[in-house]
Design a protein around this motif. Structure first.
Motif, mmCIF file in Angstrom:
data_model
loop_
_atom_site.group_PDB
_atom_site.id
_atom_site.type_symbol
_atom_site.label_atom_id
_atom_site.label_comp_id
_atom_site.label_asym_id
_atom_site.label_seq_id
_atom_site.Cartn_x
_atom_site.Cartn_y
_atom_site.Cartn_z
ATOM 1 N N SER A 60 0.809 -1.211 0.000
ATOM 2 C CA SER A 60 0.000 0.000 0.000
ATOM 3 C C SER A 60 0.838 1.255 0.000
ATOM 4 C CB SER A 60 -0.916 -0.001 1.229
ATOM 5 O OG SER A 60 -0.143 -0.083 2.425
ATOM 6 N N ASP A 61 2.100 1.153 0.466
ATOM 7 C CA ASP A 61 2.953 2.336 0.487
ATOM 8 C C ASP A 61 3.728 2.536 -0.793
ATOM 9 O OD1 ASP A 61 4.691 0.266 0.628
ATOM 10 O OD2 ASP A 61 5.779 0.963 2.422
ATOM 11 N N GLY A 62 3.448 1.676 -1.789
ATOM 12 C CA GLY A 62 4.092 1.834 -3.087
ATOM 13 C C GLY A 62 5.378 1.069 -3.233
ATOM 14 N N THR A 63 5.850 0.408 -2.185
ATOM 15 C CA THR A 63 7.089 -0.367 -2.280
ATOM 16 C C THR A 63 6.786 -1.730 -2.836
ATOM 17 O OG1 THR A 63 6.841 -1.170 -0.023
ATOM 18 C CG2 THR A 63 8.108 0.855 -0.339
ATOM 19 N N ASP A 64 7.805 -2.354 -3.429
ATOM 20 C CA ASP A 64 7.623 -3.671 -4.029
ATOM 21 C C ASP A 64 7.584 -4.734 -2.944
ATOM 22 O OD1 ASP A 64 7.702 -2.647 -6.615
ATOM 23 O OD2 ASP A 64 9.903 -2.637 -6.586
ATOM 24 N N SER A 65 6.655 -5.644 -3.064
ATOM 25 C CA SER A 65 6.608 -6.765 -2.134
ATOM 26 C C SER A 65 7.363 -7.937 -2.722
ATOM 27 C CB SER A 65 5.155 -7.159 -1.874
ATOM 28 O OG SER A 65 4.553 -7.656 -3.059
ATOM 29 N N LEU A 66 7.556 -8.967 -1.946
ATOM 30 C CA LEU A 66 8.274 -10.145 -2.416
ATOM 31 C C LEU A 66 7.457 -10.854 -3.471
ATOM 32 C CD1 LEU A 66 9.645 -11.612 0.919
ATOM 33 C CD2 LEU A 66 10.933 -10.431 -0.851
ATOM 34 N N SER A 67 8.125 -11.249 -4.546
ATOM 35 C CA SER A 67 7.457 -12.014 -5.591
ATOM 36 C C SER A 67 7.509 -13.486 -5.252
ATOM 37 C CB SER A 67 8.144 -11.768 -6.935
ATOM 38 O OG SER A 67 9.455 -12.287 -6.902
ATOM 39 N N ASP A 68 6.762 -14.288 -6.030
ATOM 40 C CA ASP A 68 6.783 -15.726 -5.805
ATOM 41 C C ASP A 68 8.178 -16.287 -5.974
ATOM 42 O OD1 ASP A 68 4.101 -15.679 -5.302
ATOM 43 O OD2 ASP A 68 3.511 -16.236 -7.350
ATOM 44 N N SER A 69 8.944 -15.740 -6.956
ATOM 45 C CA SER A 69 10.300 -16.247 -7.183
ATOM 46 C C SER A 69 11.189 -15.972 -5.987
ATOM 47 C CB SER A 69 10.901 -15.629 -8.446
ATOM 48 O OG SER A 69 10.979 -14.226 -8.306
ATOM 49 N N ASP A 70 10.975 -14.800 -5.326
ATOM 50 C CA ASP A 70 11.759 -14.496 -4.132
ATOM 51 C C ASP A 70 11.481 -15.511 -3.040
ATOM 52 O OD1 ASP A 70 12.854 -12.205 -5.292
ATOM 53 O OD2 ASP A 70 11.127 -10.996 -4.686
ATOM 54 N N LEU A 71 10.194 -15.840 -2.876
ATOM 55 C CA LEU A 71 9.819 -16.774 -1.830
ATOM 56 C C LEU A 71 10.287 -18.188 -2.139
ATOM 57 C CD1 LEU A 71 6.186 -15.473 -1.214
ATOM 58 C CD2 LEU A 71 8.204 -15.072 0.209
ATOM 59 N N ASP A 72 10.497 -18.483 -3.421
ATOM 60 C CA ASP A 72 10.916 -19.829 -3.816
ATOM 61 C C ASP A 72 12.409 -20.054 -3.632
ATOM 62 O OD1 ASP A 72 8.393 -20.574 -4.453
ATOM 63 O OD2 ASP A 72 8.582 -20.161 -6.604
ATOM 64 N N ARG A 82 22.516 -19.732 -10.075
ATOM 65 C CA ARG A 82 23.558 -18.831 -10.553
ATOM 66 C C ARG A 82 22.946 -17.698 -11.375
ATOM 67 N NH1 ARG A 82 26.770 -18.852 -15.298
ATOM 68 N NH2 ARG A 82 28.749 -17.767 -15.046
ATOM 69 N N GLY A 83 21.916 -18.032 -12.176
ATOM 70 C CA GLY A 83 21.241 -16.997 -12.946
ATOM 71 C C GLY A 83 20.581 -15.963 -12.044
ATOM 72 N N LYS A 84 19.943 -16.443 -10.967
ATOM 73 C CA LYS A 84 19.316 -15.522 -10.025
ATOM 74 C C LYS A 84 20.372 -14.677 -9.315
ATOM 75 C CE LYS A 84 15.303 -18.478 -9.151
ATOM 76 N NZ LYS A 84 14.549 -19.240 -8.132
#
Length: 373
Positions: free
Chosen positions: A27-39, A78-80
């Motif tokens: 809600s504050d405009g910042t990016d939240s964690l994506s599914d890839s981050d959580l994976d 390694r790509g990440k």
């Protein structure tokens, strides 16, 4: 993401705008964690489970399969990791410029796109053409209709430019062709071209004494190689003039045979140092994963590689300060020589001559046998 529009002069940053719609924001405009981050943690757990100590009754086939899975997972990680390094570099650059606003995923996606374009330029420079003019961009389909194997391609500056444009459409993946139509593609691409040329010269200069069999002091920064007899004898003809048929480009510089032109192992060593790193020339060199040849997945010799190696050989011995179209001291027309060497190598490939075949065999031995992981 919808197709990128091809309006005249459009900046491809507009094409990145839709990235925000694909990301999740707080809600504050910042990016939240994506599914890839959580994976990421899950990926690490899978790697740990895969490379765990095998059971006593595990078969060779099962071990091989587990190794393949682990290698694929590690390659993905390694790509990440590489993408994370790019983001970190962008963040550091932002801080150094005093920017206080928060970076969005659009900013990071734009930085990644620009980095991808520069990498295209780096690879194209060595494998196809050392010089690319910013003025040929933006490019739009269809590509110029020109026979890339014909000698007519080299008759005029216009036909040479058309040939480069046609090669770019073959070199850039079709999915990225639309990027070439944007106004700032050329500046990023050419920056990659210029950067890799400087890297190539640095790598070769650092081991030039071993490549050319000369005293190492000749290649110290500021040394006047243009007055050094040992260097001049490898570049000048009997009349004391620079020509495109420099003795260094023959297997025996003291005995020049026309059918031996460009068939010297020194060109192989130059490419080896440029594509596999300066340490690869050592007899006991340990293969490393971050070489240009492996990152770019090079599996064949191109005419551009041969032409680039020939130009670098001449330049390193010349004493010129910078590799530009015409040498500042020697007045060697490097770009014209480069285009001529390209015609020779393209002719080898198109006519199926044994010359290119033997050259490629030698390169394959040095590159893909001795440097395989």
């Amino acid at each position: 993401m919808p197709p990128i529009q091809r309006n005249q002069g459009e900046d491809f940053t507009q094409a990145i705008n839709d990235v925000d719609s694909d990301s999740t924001c707080n809600s504050d405009g910042t990016d939240s964690l994506s599914d890839s981050d959580l994976d990421d943690d899950a990926d690490l757990m899978r790697i740990r489970d895969t490379i765990a100590a095998p059971t006593a009754n595990m078969s060779t086939q099962d071990l091989r399969k587990a190794l393949e899975i682990a290698q694929k997972l590690l390659f993905d990680m390694r790509g990440k990791y590489r993408e994370s390094l790019k983001k970190i570099a962008l963040l550091e650059a932002t801080v150094s410029k005093g920017r206080k606003t928060k970076l969005t995923k659009k900013d990071l996606a734009l930085a990644a796109k620009e980095d991808s374009i520069r990498n295209f330029g780096r690879k194209f420079s060595i494998t196809h053409c050392l010089w690319v003019e910013t003025s040929i961009f933006p490019l739009r389909e269809p590509p110029p209709r020109i026979d890339l194997s014909s000698k007519e391609r080299w008759l005029s500056p216009l036909s040479i430019q058309d040939g480069i444009k046609a090669e770019l459409f073959q070199f850039i993946p079709p999915a990225d062709h639309n990027m070439m139509a944007h106004k700032n593609f050329g500046s990023h691409f050419v920056k990659g071209v210029n950067n890799v040329r400087a890297e190539m010269l640095s790598d070769v200069k650092s081991c030039a004494a071993a490549i050319f069999g000369l005293d190492a002091k000749f290649f110290i920064r500021g040394y006047a190689r243009d007055t050094e007899p040992s260097c001049k004898s490898l570049l000048l003809n009997p009349q004391g003039q620079y020509t495109k048929f420099a003795p260094i480009l023959f297997p025996r510089p003291d005995h020049l045979l026309r059918d031996q032109f460009l068939k010297t192992a020194k060109l192989v060593y130059i490419l080896k140092a440029s594509l596999f790193g300066r340490s690869s020339l050592a007899a006991n060199a340990v293969p490393t994963p971050k070489t240009k040849a492996k990152i770019w997945e090079l599996r064949a010799v191109t005419p551009g590689l041969i032409a680039a190696a020939a130009i670098v050989a001449i330049f390193v011995l010349s004493g010129d300060k910078e590799l530009v179209e015409v040498g500042d001291k020697s007045r060697i027309p490097y770009k014209d020589y480069h285009n001529y060497y390209l015609t020779i190598a393209v002719d080898w490939r198109c006519l199926g001559r044994r010359s290119l075949h033997l050259f490629q065999q030698l390169l394959v031995f040095h590159f893909f046998c001795r440097n395989s992981p």
